[in-house]
Write an enzyme that holds these catalytic residues in place. Structure first.
Site, PDB file in Angstrom:
ATOM      1  N   HIS C  55     -33.515  46.567  69.649  1.00 36.20           N
ATOM      2  CA  HIS C  55     -34.001  46.497  68.680  1.00 36.20           C
ATOM      3  C   HIS C  55     -33.898  45.019  68.209  1.00 36.20           C
ATOM      4  CE1 HIS C  55     -35.372  48.420  64.695  1.00 36.20           C
ATOM      5  NE2 HIS C  55     -35.851  47.211  64.678  1.00 36.20           N
ATOM      6  N   ARG C  59     -40.444  37.548  67.530  1.00 39.90           N
ATOM      7  CA  ARG C  59     -41.519  36.695  66.506  1.00 39.90           C
ATOM      8  C   ARG C  59     -42.779  36.276  67.454  1.00 39.90           C
ATOM      9  NH1 ARG C  59     -40.467  39.765  62.893  1.00 39.90           N
ATOM     10  NH2 ARG C  59     -38.421  39.180  61.350  1.00 39.90           N
ATOM     11  N   HIS C 176     -38.960  54.289  62.812  1.00 43.88           N
ATOM     12  CA  HIS C 176     -38.335  53.422  61.387  1.00 43.88           C
ATOM     13  C   HIS C 176     -38.433  54.469  60.252  1.00 43.88           C
ATOM     14  CE1 HIS C 176     -38.546  49.992  58.691  1.00 43.88           C
ATOM     15  NE2 HIS C 176     -38.898  50.554  58.055  1.00 43.88           N
ATOM     16  N   HIS C 229     -32.014  51.703  63.452  1.00 42.19           N
ATOM     17  CA  HIS C 229     -31.339  51.133  62.457  1.00 42.19           C
ATOM     18  C   HIS C 229     -30.943  52.472  61.208  1.00 42.19           C
ATOM     19  CE1 HIS C 229     -35.330  51.059  60.615  1.00 42.19           C
ATOM     20  NE2 HIS C 229     -35.576  50.053  61.282  1.00 42.19           N
ATOM     21  N   ASP C 302     -31.368  44.664  65.354  1.00 39.43           N
ATOM     22  CA  ASP C 302     -32.282  44.474  64.251  1.00 39.43           C
ATOM     23  C   ASP C 302     -32.402  42.921  63.891  1.00 39.43           C
ATOM     24  OD1 ASP C 302     -34.704  44.741  62.780  1.00 39.43           O
ATOM     25  OD2 ASP C 302     -33.791  46.024  61.275  1.00 39.43           O
ATOM     26  N   HIS C 306     -36.371  34.763  60.178  1.00 28.22           N
ATOM     27  CA  HIS C 306     -37.437  34.478  59.163  1.00 28.22           C
ATOM     28  C   HIS C 306     -37.204  32.712  59.020  1.00 28.22           C
ATOM     29  CE1 HIS C 306     -38.854  38.223  58.208  1.00 28.22           C
ATOM     30  NE2 HIS C 306     -37.711  38.919  58.145  1.00 28.22           N
TER      31      HIS C 306
END
Lengths: 180, 313, 427
Positions: C55, C59, C176, C229, C302, C306
């Site tokens: 996971h 991007r 998810h 997750h 995960d 950002h």
């Protein structure tokens, strides 16, 4: 502080207040237009004592209030924020009256300057006079007292502490070295 | 105090100090010259991301009475509506020399973020952040309650206050629960379970799903605005049912103790959470709340800005 | 070109020399006896099979300002990974053979880790129409893991079809698990703290209800389900129940859900904003024990980079997600090894072998024996180092661990027989 020296005891203070009272009544040519405003904390108690003494002499109730000058100080930003003290203006106000400001110690004169500003926002007295228990000198502004209990020459590094029964359990004026 | 972000951060002595200061400053409001020179040369920015004319005007009046310069920066028609970030706006205000920023923002924690993200040196006053807090509203409510029910001053020990309405989305309720209990009052929240947050059992207050049983024991009752969009989101079946179960009308008003007062943070939904005759009754203190709001905000501005910026004691 | 890892202790056990040749472990022999062109002194360091992340958000394509396959591969290699699964929520979404092949080729070109693209379950992650799952499976990228991660495949019928469809090529749906209606506008775990902070709650039930539905669906159609997750104690209970029934379900947990709790949100710093949200200490304890007893099969990062502007803002405006690749092993040591919950062999299982099996990744998650692929991570579990922003090679800086000291360190990594990391630096 160990090195504190009593320069006025309770008898001296009573005498000083008595003298101030007589001078006030004399120069005001009577009591009917008088208003006493004490500057908290101890100036407020002194004003109360002066008012009571006038009543004792004349049988007249002189309007007596308090005037907190914190909001008018010029040194607010030099210290931690100060809590406000009560301001209570007698119900008939100060317009056309002879206002006697009462404080315990006159030093730089900045407190009195602030008090004059504060009065200006409250009304227009006929005259403003200044009564202090102790004048220790070192003025930083062109201000002088009208009624003085005691002129007390001091050094800048000395501290003058006025103690009054109402808050301190005794009447005394003490002089000590700062940092002693 | 350096910032006022949350009523939860104020201890009892600080709260009483703010109320006492507000009381002293309130006296100024009664004189013909309502201005004080105290904050001369200091700049207060009202940064409002949500429309709230009454809160903004209240802060503006408070700042102006203390002689601060006031800049109003509202989202509509400004760079903010063009997508400028809170950070960039903060940097702009910093460059303008803002000493305090009064922030109203739709996002919970925005005031906290503005105060602590390192974008700005100014004091930050939370004027409502999302569904988090609105501390000056709670202060003015406490001030109003104290004036009526504890006129000798001090705290609100022993008083009982009910807060009725949309607790889930109410920053006013959150701030009041913290502040009123800090001041010693007992708070009961009244709302349907759908409008009470999960986790409320950790709050220092009681909860009632019914209004009627609490009426005869409250000293003050605060009605919160219920927004019509809550109805669309199925928090309750209809406006009529809500108003029947949780609205304060004349019949319910008559069951309050005689000394009890009715508060509302405004704007009111007459006919929804409060009936018109209750809103206009002598027990309702909404107009006083507005006046007290200015005094309380003056007190906050004074306590945050008048000193050297370091914490006392 | 042959390489000797001298004095390595596979799984922390007896020291040996591992000789790597032509992408395989050619020989495991007594320390000092291995012969090769290059010798790396491991001197008692621990050898584990290269980590496999199920996971990862790389991007690219679309948000190259946050991360690229190249920078993400660097972070992965430094974290001890030799394989990462690149999630499908790129722009364009990885819902066609073209996009997954592009991602796979960019990974190949970088060559630091095996970048396995994850395919979207539905077109544009829209939750309406199945994506070209077969085409992605049969592309050069040979996709086996499908996920709408970031979005839940909420429609039960669509989920059923997806589960059934991937049986053609032994694929898996990685769900998810988040009921969208129960989490509208959700900002943090729903509970006492969210009620105080005035942030809209993300209730545990919104995850648990979807997992419960999905394990029943997976049982009904006999398909493999993987749960992304997992974040709550209740989810662990549901998974335990499903596994006891023999449902073919696997699950992963992130390092941050093993270490961090919602209390960190009290200061409204968006670096702690992540989806699913940080939960309570009880949840953290339950998740750790679930990893220990095998209810949770794998650790997955995960990793969600950002750019600064998406975190340097107020909470509600901030993006959800945190970096994880470079700190994953340290968090695993802190939460599972130092606490005695996992042996090093189990760490190898949870971080390498199980995820490789779940993702059906050939040549990953092997044992440290002759003939196995030479994907090896060389670590210690003792040294404790401060996580510093400047050491993070990701294009973004949103790590919640900066300023913390984490135990364990990745020293060397061999990927397909080549050294990709030497002495903690990309070779």
């Amino acid at each position: 502080m160990d090195s504190a020296r009593t320069v006025l005891d309770d008898a001296d203070i009573s005498r000083a207040i008595r003298r101030i009272v007589h001078e006030i009544v004399e120069t005001a040519k009577g009591t009917e237009s008088l208003v006493l405003l004490g500057i908290p904390t101890r100036g407020a108690y002194l004003a109360r004592r002066i008012a009571d003494a006038i009543t004792g002499i004349d049988g007249v109730e002189v309007p007596c209030g308090t005037l907190d000058i914190t909001l008018y100080r010029d040194d607010l930003r030099l210290r931690a924020v100060r809590p406000l003290e009560p301001t209570s203006i007698p119900p008939d106000g100060i317009d056309g009256r002879i206002v006697v400001l009462v404080d315990d110690v006159l030093y730089s004169g900045r407190t009195v300057r602030a008090a004059l500003d504060a009065l200006n926002d409250i009304g227009r007295p006929a005259a403003v006079r200044l009564a202090v228990l102790v004048d220790r000198g070192h003025r930083e502004l062109p201000i002088r007292p009208d009624y003085v209990g005691k002129n007390l020459p001091t050094a800048v590094k000395e501290n003058v502490a006025v103690k009054l029964r109402e808050v301190d359990d005794l009447d005394a004026v003490e002089l000590s070295e700062v940092g002693a | 105090m350096r910032h006022l972000l949350s009523a939860g951060e104020i201890d009892r002595d600080q709260a009483v100090l703010i109320l006492d200061t507000a009381a002293e400053l309130g006296a100024v409001t009664d004189r013909s010259i309502k201005k004080l020179p105290t904050l001369r040369g200091r700049t207060v920015v009202n940064l409002f991301y949500e429309d709230s004319t009454r809160t903004r005007i209240s802060f503006e009046a408070a700042a102006k009475r203390l002689s601060a310069d006031v800049l109003n920066f509202s989202a509509k028609g400004s760079s903010v509506s063009k997508g400028e970030s809170l950070k960039d706006t903060a940097l702009t205000l910093q460059a303008m020399g803002a000493d305090a920023v009064v922030l109203r923002h739709g996002s919970s924690g925005a005031a906290h973020r503005l105060a602590h993200a390192g974008w700005i040196d100014a004091s930050v006053i939370n004027a409502g952040d999302g569904t988090h807090e609105h501390p000056t509203q709670a202060l003015l409510d406490a001030f109003t309650i104290r004036r009526h029910l504890a006129p000798e001053g001090g705290d609100l020990a022993g008083l009982s206050v009910a807060i009725v309405g949309d607790i889930l989305h109410s920053r006013v309720a959150r701030s009041n629960v913290h502040l009123l209990t800090t001041l010693g009052a007992r708070v009961t929240l009244v709302a349907p379970p759908t409008l009470i947050p999960v986790g409320v059992e950790s709050w220092p207050c009681a909860v009632s799903y019914e209004l009627d049983p609490v009426l005869d024991s409250v000293d003050a009752i605060m009605m919160l605005r219920v927004q019509s969009e809550r109805m669309q989101a199925a928090y309750f079946p209809s406006a009529l049912e809500y108003s029947r179960l949780y609205g304060l009308d004349a019949a319910r008003l008559s069951r309050l103790p005689e000394h009890a007062i009715v508060l509302h943070p405004g704007p009111m939904n007459r006919g929804m959470e409060i009936s018109a005759d209750v809103a206009d009754s002598s027990r309702a203190v909404m107009v006083e709340q507005v006046a007290n709001g200015v005094n309380v905000r003056m007190a906050v501005l004074y306590l945050l800005l008048a000193g050297d910026g370091k914490d006392a004691g | 070109m042959s390489i000797v890892l001298r004095g390595l202790r596979p799984y922390g056990e007896q020291p040996a020399d591992l000789v790597l040749e032509e992408g395989r472990i050619a020989d495991v022999c007594a320390p000092g006896r291995g012969v090769g062109d290059e010798v790396i002194e491991c001197d008692g360091l621990i050898g584990l099979p290269g980590f496999v992340d199920l996971h990862t958000h790389l991007r690219e394509p679309g948000r190259e300002d946050a991360e690229t396959i190249d920078t993400g591969s660097h972070a992965a290699a430094l974290g001890g990974f030799t394989c990462v699964h690149a999630m499908a929520n790129s722009s364009p979404v990885a819902d066609t053979a073209g996009v997954v092949e592009q991602v796979w080729r960019l990974g190949q070109r970088c060559g630091l880790v095996d970048v396995r693209p994850v395919g979207a379950v539905t077109v544009g992650l829209g939750g309406v129409q199945l994506a070209e799952i077969g085409a992605m499976a049969h592309s050069a990228a040979a996709v086996r893991v499908f996920s709408d991660d970031g979005e839940c495949v909420h429609d039960p019928l669509l989920m059923r079809r997806a589960l059934e469809y991937v049986k053609i090529f032994d694929g898996v749906i990685a769900q998810h698990a988040q009921d969208p209606r129960l989490t509208e506008g959700a900002q943090m775990n729903e509970g006492a703290l969210s009620s105080r902070l005035g942030l809209a709650g993300w209730p545990a039930v919104a995850e648990e209800a979807i997992i419960a539905r999905d394990v029943l669906l997976a049982e009904h159609v006999g398909s493999r389900l993987h749960v992304c997750h997992v974040s709550t104690a209740g989810s662990v209970e549901v998974l335990r129940w499903a596994k006891a029934r023999g449902v073919p379900v696997t699950a992963e947990v992130t390092p941050h859900h093993l270490l961090l709790t919602e209390e960190l949100i009290a200061g409204y710093d968006p670096v702690y904003k992540v989806n699913p949200p940080l939960r309570s200490q009880e949840d953290v304890e339950a998740l750790r024990h679930a990893v220990a007893d095998g209810t949770i099969d794998a650790i997955a990062t995960d990793h969600a980079p950002h750019p600064r502007e998406d975190k340097d803002c107020e909470w509600a405006a901030a993006a959800m997600g945190m970096l994880g690749l470079q700190t994953a092993f340290g968090v695993v040591v802190e939460t599972l090894v130092a606490t005695g919950l996992l042996t090093l062999r189990q760490v190898a299982e949870r971080m390498s072998q199980a995820p490789a099996r779940i993702g059906r990744v050939a040549n990953q998650g092997g044992d440290l024996v002759p003939g196995a692929p030479a994907n090896i991570t060389v670590v210690d579990t003792i040294s404790r180092t401060d996580v510093r922003a400047r050491d993070l090679v990701s294009k973004s800086g949103n790590s919640p661990y900066v300023g913390m000291a984490l135990p364990g360190r990745v020293w060397h990594v061999a990927y397909e027989g080549r050294i990709t990391v030497r002495d903690g630096v990309v070779a």
